[in-house]
Design an enzyme around this catalytic site. Structure first.
Site, PDB file in Angstrom:
ATOM      1  N   LYS A  57       0.878  -1.224   0.068  1.00  0.00           N
ATOM      2  CA  LYS A  57       0.027   0.101   0.004  1.00  0.00           C
ATOM      3  C   LYS A  57       0.964   1.321   0.023  1.00  0.00           C
ATOM      4  CE  LYS A  57      -3.897   1.809   2.845  1.00  0.00           C
ATOM      5  NZ  LYS A  57      -4.747   1.183   4.016  1.00  0.00           N
ATOM      6  N   SER A  68      -9.435   1.326   3.367  1.00  0.00           N
ATOM      7  CA  SER A  68      -8.798   2.156   2.514  1.00  0.00           C
ATOM      8  C   SER A  68      -7.651   1.492   1.823  1.00  0.00           C
ATOM      9  CB  SER A  68      -8.101   3.246   3.277  1.00  0.00           C
ATOM     10  OG  SER A  68      -6.939   2.936   4.084  1.00  0.00           O
ATOM     11  N   SER A  98      -9.837  -1.461   7.444  1.00  0.00           N
ATOM     12  CA  SER A  98      -9.096  -0.972   6.074  1.00  0.00           C
ATOM     13  C   SER A  98      -8.446  -2.022   5.730  1.00  0.00           C
ATOM     14  CB  SER A  98      -8.314   0.178   6.139  1.00  0.00           C
ATOM     15  OG  SER A  98      -9.041   1.397   6.445  1.00  0.00           O
TER      16      SER A  98
END
Length: 536
Positions: A118, A199, A223
């Protein structure tokens, strides 16, 4: 390779993203074998390692084929838009891993395995670390995050970085999950007009679409597990302190953690083992010695036998279709020897407001500490600088939603504030000792089970996100582990089933999740439809 070659091969790269993709040679293409009915790109760590050990596959060929798949599916074709940036050093790293393998030096199960991480995890290389914000676009971290360092030591090939909800979805009260100013909108491989949730949107979509072997996401509340559920993959949100947060652009140290996002429980276990451990720079990991388990050894098909599992009924009811599906999957648990007990998780309604108070209070000091330590050369030095950048660039950053959370965090007085300290104490009391710990102790449970959340919703730039139910908050607020596994589909959209336990219970949860996965085999690869097939 020239652009005309991309076009000829149907692998046009996304020039707007600055991503340059090298397609494999014919020899490399021939060197990628099939594994049963799935290609080696859909296969997991153990199958890929077996092919490399047999001399039928190299890390270099595997990397090139994933790069080609990213070009074909992420930047062209269905345009998932999961990858925000590719690592130009990935081919060289893969070649080095091949040389080490040839010399008889194997670093472990991830040797030569491509991983996406990420874009809030710092890497001291040619890639940016931006949390999706244009304010940090082009800013390279001064050193690796501890997680990135552990991946390199394990021999993994960091293939690139994934898109995310900007600032890990802590920018606006009216946000669009999976959108960032730098990366644009990530789309769900199971229905392109639907959301990936946030996210860790890019990590979820990328693994669902087989753009890498495994990926790393991060979670503050939901997330990892929510995009894993909506993208039909496995996600593990570890105990706070099992995995270091050093070098990860933060929201809040009380709840932040990184964790695996994979297509199987086995891959998640191997990835978790690689990134877990003590980091002198992260005080939360001081309790990790003696707590890091042999997660591969937990992969037992009898992992549910005799386990008492609390079916957490106050987290059902958001969707009749999802409830019906999970009720069916409870039968799988019973068939594998689990003892099911209907329970209500106590006090789950007593930390919603105080959770937000803690996150807002920790966000500014934690972010500013990251900027000072990992991006001291960035133009933005503070939360106020980020807010000012967005205000000066509304056409690029504020076109879909605002920055209410950033503004609210900027106004919080700090970590010595009484309201913050009381909120944190409230969270721990009702999520831990008067919540998960209480019900598990009283009912003598090994785990709690519930639907992970709702199905993917339509991406909606007018009304923002509209989640269904969610089982993420209890474990997130408590700092306890949470594993989600694909449980089936509603109208073709994935649904996950969650296993939650007490602190440091990852091995037990992995064992239960693996036994369920092996008995159910619910995951199927996406077909990238434009919208939902309501007959599915």
């Amino acid at each position: 390779m020239k652009r005309r070659d991309f076009v000829r091969l149907g692998l046009a790269a996304g020039a707007a993203t600055g991503i340059d993709v090298v397609t494999p040679t014919l020899a490399e293409a021939a060197s990628v074998p099939a594994t049963g009915t799935a290609s080696i790109l859909e296969a997991g760590v153990q199958a890929q390692q077996a092919e490399m050990q047999a001399g039928k596959l190299t890390s270099s060929a595997l990397v090139q084929h994933y790069l080609a798949r990213i070009a074909a599916f992420d930047k062209a074709g269905p345009r998932i838009n999961a990858v925000i940036e590719l690592n130009p050093d990935a081919p060289a790293i893969a070649a080095q891993m091949d040389r080490e393998r040839k010399a008889g030096k194997l670093r472990g199960p991830l040797h030569g395995i491509p991983v996406l991480i990420k874009d809030n995890i710092a890497t001291a290389d040619k890639m940016s670390t931006s949390a999706g914000s244009l304010a940090l676009g082009g800013v390279r971290a001064s050193r690796d995050a501890f997680v990135a360092q552990k991946l390199r030591e394990a021999g993994a090939v960091i293939l690139g970085k994934t898109n995310l909800s900007e600032w890990a979805n802590m920018r606006s009260t009216h946000s669009i999950s999976g959108w960032s100013g730098r990366g644009g909108q990530t789309r769900n491989p199971y229905a392109l007009d639907r959301n990936t949730s946030g996210s860790s949107a890019g990590s979820g979509a990328a693994i669902a679409a087989s753009l890498a072997t495994v990926a790393i996401g991060t979670e503050t509340d939901g997330s990892i597990v929510s995009p894993s559920s909506t993208c039909g993959i496995v996600g593990i949100k570890p105990t706070l302190g099992l995995v270091s947060r050093s070098g990860i652009i933060p929201i809040a140290h009380s709840q932040d953690t990184a964790g695996p996002m994979t297509r199987s429980v086995a891959d998640a276990a191997l990835l978790l083992a690689a990134i877990a451990g003590v980091d002198a720079s992260d005080a939360a990991t001081r309790d990790a010695p003696g707590k890091v388990a042999d997660y591969a050894a937990a992969l037992r098909k009898d992992g549910l036998q005799g386990k008492r599992i609390g079916v957490t009924r106050n987290f059902f009811g958001s969707s009749p279709a999802i409830d019906a599906l999970i009720e069916q999957e409870l039968g799988v648990l019973k068939a594998q020897g689990a003892i099911l007990v209907d329970v209500e998780l106590p006090n789950a309604d007593k930390y919603g407001d105080t959770e937000l108070e803690v996150l807002l209070s920790e966000f500014r000091p934690d972010l500013e500490a990251y900027l000072a330590g990992y991006a001291p050369h960035a133009a933005v030095k503070s939360m106020a600088d980020v807010i000012a950048f967005n205000d000066k660039n509304p056409g690029r950053e504020l076109q879909h939603f605002g920055q209410e959370h950033l503004v609210a965090a900027q106004k919080k007085p700090g970590l010595d504030d009484k309201a913050y300290r009381e909120a944190l104490a409230n969270n721990h009391k009702f999520a831990r000792e008067e919540g998960i710990d209480k019900i598990m102790r009283e009912q003598k449970l090994d785990a709690l089970v519930a639907p992970t959340g709702g199905t993917a919703w339509l991406t909606d730039y007018i009304n923002g996100d509209h989640y269904g139910g969610s089982f993420s908050s209890p474990a997130a607020v408590a700092g306890y582990p949470h594993v989600t596994v694909p449980a089936g589909y509603v109208h073709g959209l994935p649904v996950g089933i969650s296993f939650v336990g007490g602190a440091w219970s990852e091995a037990a949860l992995i064992g239960m999740a693996y036994a369920y996965e092996q008995a159910s085999q619910r995951r199927r690869a996406p077909t990238f439809p434009a919208t939902v097939n309501v007959k599915a």
